[in-house]
Design an enzyme around this catalytic site. Structure first.
Site, PDB file in Angstrom:
ATOM      1  N   SER A  65       4.163   4.982   7.267  1.00 26.92           N
ATOM      2  CA  SER A  65       3.834   5.707   6.304  1.00 26.92           C
ATOM      3  C   SER A  65       2.623   6.442   6.879  1.00 26.92           C
ATOM      4  CB  SER A  65       3.369   5.086   5.051  1.00 26.92           C
ATOM      5  OG  SER A  65       4.321   4.910   4.133  1.00 26.92           O
ATOM      6  N   LYS A  68       3.169  10.143   7.507  1.00 27.06           N
ATOM      7  CA  LYS A  68       3.143  11.125   6.359  1.00 27.06           C
ATOM      8  C   LYS A  68       1.863  12.073   6.449  1.00 27.06           C
ATOM      9  CE  LYS A  68       5.270   7.790   3.347  1.00 27.06           C
ATOM     10  NZ  LYS A  68       5.278   6.833   2.229  1.00 27.06           N
ATOM     11  N   TYR A 191      12.803  11.598   8.272  1.00 29.57           N
ATOM     12  CA  TYR A 191      12.029  10.896   7.830  1.00 29.57           C
ATOM     13  C   TYR A 191      12.019   9.341   8.425  1.00 29.57           C
ATOM     14  CZ  TYR A 191       9.639   7.662   4.433  1.00 29.57           C
ATOM     15  OH  TYR A 191       8.814   6.834   3.988  1.00 29.57           O
ATOM     16  N   TYR A 243      -1.967   4.158  -1.639  1.00 28.22           N
ATOM     17  CA  TYR A 243      -1.021   3.718  -2.641  1.00 28.22           C
ATOM     18  C   TYR A 243      -1.695   3.454  -4.145  1.00 28.22           C
ATOM     19  CZ  TYR A 243       1.432   2.794   1.664  1.00 28.22           C
ATOM     20  OH  TYR A 243       2.029   2.866   2.815  1.00 28.22           O
ATOM     21  N   VAL A 261       3.498   0.590   6.137  1.00 28.53           N
ATOM     22  CA  VAL A 261       4.046  -1.155   6.108  1.00 28.53           C
ATOM     23  C   VAL A 261       4.140  -1.872   7.344  1.00 28.53           C
ATOM     24  CG1 VAL A 261       6.434  -0.432   6.334  1.00 28.53           C
ATOM     25  CG2 VAL A 261       5.637  -2.073   4.451  1.00 28.53           C
TER      26      VAL A 261
HETATM   27  N1  GLN Z   1       9.450   3.719   6.370  1.00 29.77           N
HETATM   28  C1  GLN Z   1       9.028   3.064   5.237  1.00 29.77           C
HETATM   29  C2  GLN Z   1       9.693   3.445   3.923  1.00 29.77           C
HETATM   30  O1  GLN Z   1      10.071   4.651   3.672  1.00 29.77           O
HETATM   31  C3  GLN Z   1       7.363   3.658   4.936  1.00 29.77           C
HETATM   32  C4  GLN Z   1       6.586   2.795   3.872  1.00 29.77           C
HETATM   33  C5  GLN Z   1       5.211   2.496   4.215  1.00 29.77           C
HETATM   34  O2  GLN Z   1       4.995   2.446   5.362  1.00 29.77           O
HETATM   35  N2  GLN Z   1       4.700   2.161   3.209  1.00 29.77           N
HETATM   36  O3  GLN Z   1       9.948   2.648   3.190  1.00 29.77           O
END
Ligand code: GLN
Length: 314
Positions: A65, A68, A191, A243, A261
């Site tokens: 993430s 992003k 993505y 988050y 994550v």
């Molecule tokens: N690739 C992960 C997902 O889309 C990224 C989520 C994350 O890092 N929180 O679920």
């Protein structure tokens, strides 16, 4: 001596939190469950290019993430603020990163670019003649931030692509509301590819330092982000980057940040430095357990909270 002080501080933080054993490895992406829970690194890179680090600073992992943030910057460069804002909002949700339910009731936009739905919509905006061209534009952009070539972890990509039903469902819902365009599968692939890019902790600190340095990589001198969009990127990091822990993070740590994550967290101290922590075990919000503690301690120790100065000199 600043150098000695920072090295001592990072060494002390690493020694203090190495023995903190809470949290669990992310398992919903099967490949991530294979990480070593003991991996632990802290890196700090200043805007004048000094590099500090302790622990497993060169251990590679997938950016997840944290990507992003940077893809949002590229979408802003591709389309400008107003267009991107029309597709993806900037409201913190208080919901988990993979929340599927919330699209704005009236506009049908996903709430913000740091949750999965918003990030998928942002990725679908990246310009390019075809999927290869779009991937190459992303790789070139990431290369500017880290000052070397970046590669994708093919097993994590495949793992996510075959098990990412929730992300796929969100993309189809957004397609239903006309918030992303066809072909959806190509946007989802891009993505999953951006999430599967391999970085190490020092790379992430250089990326954060680039944001701290008005978009210019302090190691290469190359501009990675048009400074016009820096405030947009840092604002959504500050309000939405952690988050459903973003409020508490803003209150306690007080820095624009983003977690992933795989166990990485970056934070930006504008005009001074970028910091990254990597430690895979996650708390209930999906944030690195050791990472949170290190940043709370570091912010307190160096007085980094962006509103901290408000109490000085009164
Ligand atoms: N690739 C992960 C997902 O889309 C990224 C989520 C994350 O890092 N929180 O679920």
């Amino acid at each position: 001596m600043i150098d000695t002080t920072l090295t001592d501080l990072l060494t002390r933080l690493h020694a203090t939190y190495r023995d903190l054993h809470g949290g669990t490895l992310a398992s919903y992406i099967p490949e991530l469950a294979r990480s070593n829970p003991d991996w632990f690194a802290i890196s700090l890179v200043t805007v004048d290019g000094q590099v500090f680090g302790v622990g497993d600073v060169e251990q590679l992992f997938t950016i997840q993430s944290i990507s992003k943030v940077f893809v949002y910057g590229l979408a802003l460069e591709d389309h400008g603020r107003d267009y991107v804002l029309g597709r993806v909002g900037v409201e913190p949700t208080g919901d988990p990163f993979n929340s599927i339910i919330r699209l704005d009731e009236f506009s049908k936009r996903p709430d913000n670019p740091m949750i999965n739905a918003g990030a998928i919509a942002v990725t679908s905006l990246i310009r390019g003649a075809d999927p290869t061209d779009r991937l190459n534009r992303l790789l070139t952009m990431f290369r500017r931030y880290v000052a070397h070539d970046v590669f994708m972890d093919a097993s994590v990509f495949t793992s996510e692509r075959t098990t990412g039903h929730r992300n796929r469902a969100m993309a189809h819902l957004m397609r239903h509301f006309g918030m992303i365009d066809d072909p959806i599968e190509a946007a989802l692939d891009l993505y999953f590819q951006q999430c599967s890019l391999l970085v190490h902790c020092r790379d992430l600190a250089v990326m954060a330092a680039t944001l701290a340095n008005r978009g210019t990589n302090p190691l290469s001198g190359e501009q990675a982000l048009n400074p016009t969009y820096l405030r947009d990127v840092l604002s959504v990091m500050y309000t939405c980057g952690m988050y459903n822990f973003a409020g508490e993070w803003a209150y306690k740590v007080g820095l624009p940040a983003k977690s992933g994550v795989s166990g990485g967290i970056i934070a930006v101290v504008p005009g001074r430095f970028g910091v990254a922590v990597f430690s895979p075990p996650l708390d209930e919000h999906g944030n690195s357990v050791r990472g949170i503690r290190v940043f709370e301690d570091l912010s307190e120790n160096l007085g980094l909270h962006i509103f901290g100065h408000c109490t000085l000199g009164t």
